[in-house]
Design a protein around this motif. Structure first.
Motif, short mmCIF file in Angstrom:
data_model
loop_
_atom_site.label_atom_id
_atom_site.label_comp_id
_atom_site.label_asym_id
_atom_site.label_seq_id
_atom_site.Cartn_x
_atom_site.Cartn_y
_atom_site.Cartn_z
N UNK A 14 28.97 -16.24 43.39
CA UNK A 14 30.13 -15.37 43.53
C UNK A 14 31.38 -16.23 43.55
N UNK A 15 32.38 -15.81 42.82
CA UNK A 15 33.59 -16.62 42.67
C UNK A 15 34.24 -16.92 44.01
N UNK A 73 30.61 -22.77 33.21
CA UNK A 73 30.08 -22.35 31.92
C UNK A 73 30.68 -21.01 31.53
N UNK A 74 30.76 -20.10 32.48
CA UNK A 74 31.23 -18.75 32.19
C UNK A 74 31.67 -18.10 33.49
N UNK A 75 32.65 -17.19 33.38
CA UNK A 75 33.05 -16.41 34.54
C UNK A 75 33.00 -14.94 34.18
N UNK A 76 32.42 -14.16 35.06
CA UNK A 76 32.35 -12.71 34.90
C UNK A 76 33.26 -12.08 35.95
N UNK A 87 33.61 -11.14 41.46
CA UNK A 87 33.44 -12.00 40.31
C UNK A 87 32.25 -12.93 40.50
N UNK A 88 31.65 -13.34 39.37
CA UNK A 88 30.52 -14.26 39.40
C UNK A 88 30.82 -15.40 38.44
#
Length: 160
Positions: free
Chosen positions: A144-145, A90-93, A78-79
């Motif tokens: 990276x998460x 702001x956002x998580x991928x 995850x990013x």
């Protein structure tokens, strides 16, 4: 009042909070110019009381959000995109591949990036290079998460 919700439910300094500040200024100017003199004293007093209650609510609400991300069992990396100024998410991928696609879409849409990310290979390289180093892409940190969870990332100092 719409702008009141911008203050209560968002952290100070984020884009929605700032939008609330703009709307509050616009409303106040419009009210002072076109509405205030037309209202009876009782209505003006009730409105002033309501706005005071809104300010009190804003002052007592904590504007800190805690985001809990559950650990997943899949192997995708995850990013997370973080605003370096406010340190808000702001956002998580869910995967690096989706973050790379997002970088390419932003580039193709005409948004200015610090480096070239138009090609898939370049986007992957730039994302890997920016990961936790303090380097920004499109003005945001891309981390990276798992690095975000562990705290192993750098935030660049603001440019003067």
């Amino acid at each position: 009042q719409v702008f009141q919700n911008c203050f209560v439910y968002n952290t100070r300094g984020c884009q929605f909070y700032r939008a609330g500040e703009v709307q509050e200024r616009k409303w106040t100017a419009y009210y002072d110019r076109h509405i205030g003199d037309r209202l009876t004293e009782g209505v003006r007093s009730a409105l002033a009381h309501f706005r005071g209650a809104c300010r009190a609510e804003r002052a007592e609400k904590a504007q800190i959000r805690v985001v809990r991300v559950s650990k997943t069992s899949n192997t995708a990396v995850g990013v997370t995109v973080v605003d370096p100024t406010t340190m808000s998410l702001v956002k998580q991928y869910l995967s690096k591949a989706s973050a790379i696609q997002a970088l390419q879409h932003l580039s193709k849409a005409g948004y200015e990036c610090e480096v070239d990310v138009a090609e898939s290979g370049a986007a992957k390289f730039r994302l890997d290079a920016a990961d936790g180093s303090g380097t920004t892409l499109f003005g945001y940190l891309w981390i990276r998460t798992n690095k975000l969870h562990s705290g192993k990332f750098v935030v660049a100092k603001a440019k003067e």
